[in-house]
Scaffold this motif. Sequence first.
Motif, PDB file in Angstrom:
ATOM      1  N   ASP A  60       0.828  -1.211   0.000  1.00 28.73           N
ATOM      2  CA  ASP A  60       0.000   0.000   0.000  1.00 28.73           C
ATOM      3  C   ASP A  60       0.858   1.256   0.000  1.00 28.73           C
ATOM      4  O   ASP A  60       0.529   2.248  -0.661  1.00 28.73           O
ATOM      5  N   TYR A  61       1.981   1.209   0.733  1.00 32.62           N
ATOM      6  CA  TYR A  61       2.835   2.393   0.820  1.00 32.62           C
ATOM      7  C   TYR A  61       3.489   2.699  -0.528  1.00 32.62           C
ATOM      8  O   TYR A  61       3.406   3.830  -1.023  1.00 32.62           O
ATOM      9  N   PHE A  62       4.140   1.700  -1.121  1.00 36.14           N
ATOM     10  CA  PHE A  62       4.876   1.957  -2.357  1.00 36.14           C
ATOM     11  C   PHE A  62       3.957   2.189  -3.555  1.00 36.14           C
ATOM     12  O   PHE A  62       4.388   2.788  -4.545  1.00 36.14           O
ATOM     13  N   ARG A  63       2.719   1.716  -3.479  1.00 37.82           N
ATOM     14  CA  ARG A  63       1.780   1.994  -4.569  1.00 37.82           C
ATOM     15  C   ARG A  63       1.100   3.344  -4.399  1.00 37.82           C
ATOM     16  O   ARG A  63       0.314   3.753  -5.252  1.00 37.82           O
ATOM     17  N   SER A  64       1.399   4.026  -3.298  1.00 36.52           N
ATOM     18  CA  SER A  64       0.756   5.310  -3.022  1.00 36.52           C
ATOM     19  C   SER A  64       1.704   6.494  -3.179  1.00 36.52           C
ATOM     20  O   SER A  64       1.303   7.637  -2.951  1.00 36.52           O
ATOM     21  N   ILE A  65       2.961   6.234  -3.541  1.00 35.88           N
ATOM     22  CA  ILE A  65       3.929   7.321  -3.710  1.00 35.88           C
ATOM     23  C   ILE A  65       4.525   7.239  -5.112  1.00 35.88           C
ATOM     24  O   ILE A  65       4.597   6.170  -5.709  1.00 35.88           O
ATOM     25  N   MET A 104      12.483  -2.152  -5.158  1.00 38.36           N
ATOM     26  CA  MET A 104      11.542  -2.021  -4.062  1.00 38.36           C
ATOM     27  C   MET A 104      10.202  -1.458  -4.534  1.00 38.36           C
ATOM     28  O   MET A 104       9.147  -1.856  -4.058  1.00 38.36           O
ATOM     29  N   PHE A 105      10.250  -0.541  -5.476  1.00 34.10           N
ATOM     30  CA  PHE A 105       9.007   0.043  -5.985  1.00 34.10           C
ATOM     31  C   PHE A 105       8.222  -0.970  -6.801  1.00 34.10           C
ATOM     32  O   PHE A 105       7.013  -1.149  -6.603  1.00 34.10           O
ATOM     33  N   GLU A 106       8.900  -1.646  -7.726  1.00 29.20           N
ATOM     34  CA  GLU A 106       8.212  -2.601  -8.585  1.00 29.20           C
ATOM     35  C   GLU A 106       7.754  -3.838  -7.816  1.00 29.20           C
ATOM     36  O   GLU A 106       6.800  -4.499  -8.220  1.00 29.20           O
ATOM     37  N   ALA A 107       8.429  -4.167  -6.716  1.00 33.74           N
ATOM     38  CA  ALA A 107       8.035  -5.329  -5.923  1.00 33.74           C
ATOM     39  C   ALA A 107       6.598  -5.218  -5.456  1.00 33.74           C
ATOM     40  O   ALA A 107       5.885  -6.226  -5.356  1.00 33.74           O
TER      41      ALA A 107
END
Length: 223
Positions: A60-65, A104-107
């Motif tokens: 949720d965090y990395f898909r929100s930034i 980390m972002f694409e994960a």
Amino acid sequence: MELDFSGITSALPGLWNGMVMTLRLMAMGVAGGIILGTILALMRLSHSKWLSRIASTYVDYFRSIPLLLVITWFYLAVPFALRWVTGEDTPIGAFTSCVVAFMMFEAAYFCEIVRAGVQAIPKGQMSAAQALGMRYDQTMRLIILPQAFRKMTPLLLQQSIILFQDTSLVYTVGLVDFLNASRSSGDIIGRANEFLIVAGLVYFTISFATSLLVKRLQKRFAV
């Protein structure tokens, strides 16, 4: 204004080096992202509530930034964090910081793809494997994940295309990828428009060709 593409030929070595950098970033980002994304997906599917919650929070965090923020953060903030932990200056190069940021972002996105692929496998296969005495990790490694990855291949390629395009964001940390090499070459000879047009055509050609491959794979793997 007349367009003059004659300067493209002399700049090909520099453009090629930029494309190699772009493909390296994409390949390493995809490989690391799939590995970490698979681990996160298994955590989300775990019966352990705290493992599932950790993975959900990460996704949720990395898909929100925005990705640009992640790249900048790793390039600027992580060295300060390492200095605070180790007490020593630990410089992180632009290439390394971008690769880690992409992974980390694409994960977070690969996690959802893998999770959907695993959930698409009939639950009877898990029950049958357990009836044969197979452990959970054996069932996942030998039965569930191979089938899931076969179904997921088109989506994984589609996400890889997005990452290929997003690698152009590395210009913010001074890394010379294909787009940055094209822009720099164009500025040197005063033909920025021509170089950007060529860069756009190259991105379009590669992305479009890969998209056609994705469509073919979707038809081939369709049940």
